[in-house]
Scaffold this motif. Structure first.
Motif, PDB file in Angstrom:
ATOM      1  N   VAL A   1       7.286  -4.369  -3.458  1.00 45.88           N
ATOM      2  CA  VAL A   1       5.974  -3.258  -3.982  1.00 45.88           C
ATOM      3  C   VAL A   1       5.227  -3.989  -4.717  1.00 45.88           C
ATOM      4  O   VAL A   1       3.762  -3.826  -4.652  1.00 45.88           O
ATOM      5  CB  VAL A   1       6.356  -1.970  -4.506  1.00 45.88           C
TER       6      VAL A   1
ATOM      7  N   GLU B   1       6.267   0.318   1.475  1.00 46.27           N
ATOM      8  CA  GLU B   1       5.389   1.190   0.541  1.00 46.27           C
ATOM      9  C   GLU B   1       4.171   1.757   1.096  1.00 46.27           C
ATOM     10  O   GLU B   1       3.642   2.382   0.295  1.00 46.27           O
ATOM     11  CB  GLU B   1       5.341   0.252  -0.826  1.00 46.27           C
TER      12      GLU B   1
ATOM     13  N   PRO C   1      11.139   2.470  -1.026  1.00 38.61           N
ATOM     14  CA  PRO C   1       9.929   2.342  -0.717  1.00 38.61           C
ATOM     15  C   PRO C   1       8.963   3.522  -0.376  1.00 38.61           C
ATOM     16  O   PRO C   1       7.919   3.853  -0.764  1.00 38.61           O
ATOM     17  CB  PRO C   1       9.893   1.282   0.444  1.00 38.61           C
TER      18      PRO C   1
END
Length: 229
Positions: free
Chosen positions: A21, A59, A82
């Motif tokens: 991320v 994400e 995520p």
């Protein structure tokens, strides 16, 4: 490589969710920033889609990009972490759904486009997902896949299908236990689409602007005539 390779993919991405991320949101992956992100957005836009399913959304960056262009987008991923980041950020609808669950028919909606952006790493899981993909699409729907280009990703190993060891070379030291992945030749990718009821409509090869070599390959496939409604 042993049969647990499919499970190791999910385990690896579960361990590396947080650094991933950070890397994606900080635009730390050069090839994505310079070539492949825009390439997959352009590929989806080329279909004039109203609804999109992002399979393996991570994400959620692609979901947000497409939602900002007035599309209805649903993102699914097998790894919960995520999805939690994506839900906190917003910009789309996000759900924890495994590829096996998709193959079993858990998703009841259909879409103009199903997109897999660097999210097809396994063998059996990917083949089962492809077999189920026609049921996810509206008439004239399309399946769009961006993946590593087989020619440049092959390295010095034989150009033949098979499991490969993963690597985080070039990534931050926070990344650990890279996921194995199943290498497919271009011929094998084409066969996978055909055998799953698709007609390969277009193939794109985005170039990395610095190396002038393919940064990826993008397949755009439509439902074959006998699979349409």
């Amino acid at each position: 490589m042993n049969p647990s390779s499919e499970e190791k993919i999910v385990e690896s991405w579960s361990k590396n969710a947080s650094p991933w991320v950070t890397a994606v949101r900080g635009e730390r992956i050069e090839s994505r920033k310079l070539a492949t992100n825009n390439a997959i957005v352009d590929a989806v836009l080329s279909r004039s889609a109203h609804s999109v399913l992002d399979i393996g959304c991570g994400e959620g960056w692609l979901v947000r990009e497409l939602t900002a262009r007035a599309m209805h987008v649903v993102g699914v991923d097998a790894v919960p972490s995520p999805i939690e980041y994506a839900q906190d950020t917003g910009g789309g609808s996000f759900h924890v759904v495994s590829y096996e669950e998709i193959a079993s028919g858990v998703l009841e909606s259909s879409f103009d486009v199903a997109v897999c952006n660097f999210s097809l790493l396994g063998k059996t899981s990917v083949e089962e997902l492809f077999n189920a993909a026609p049921s996810l699409l509206n008439p004239r729907g399309a399946l769009i896949v961006q993946t590593l280009h087989p020619v440049t990703a092959c390295g010095d190993l034989p150009y033949q299908d098979g499991w490969r060891e993963g690597s985080w070379d070039g990534f931050h030291s926070d990344f650990t236990d890279p996921a194995p992945w199943y290498f497919r030749t271009l011929e094998s990718w084409v066969s996978l689409f055909r055998n799953s009821g698709f007609r390969l409509f277009e193939m794109r090869e985005p170039l990395h602007p610095k190396t002038q070599k393919p940064a990826s390959v993008i397949f755009i496939a439509e439902l074959a005539a006998d699979k349409g409604c």
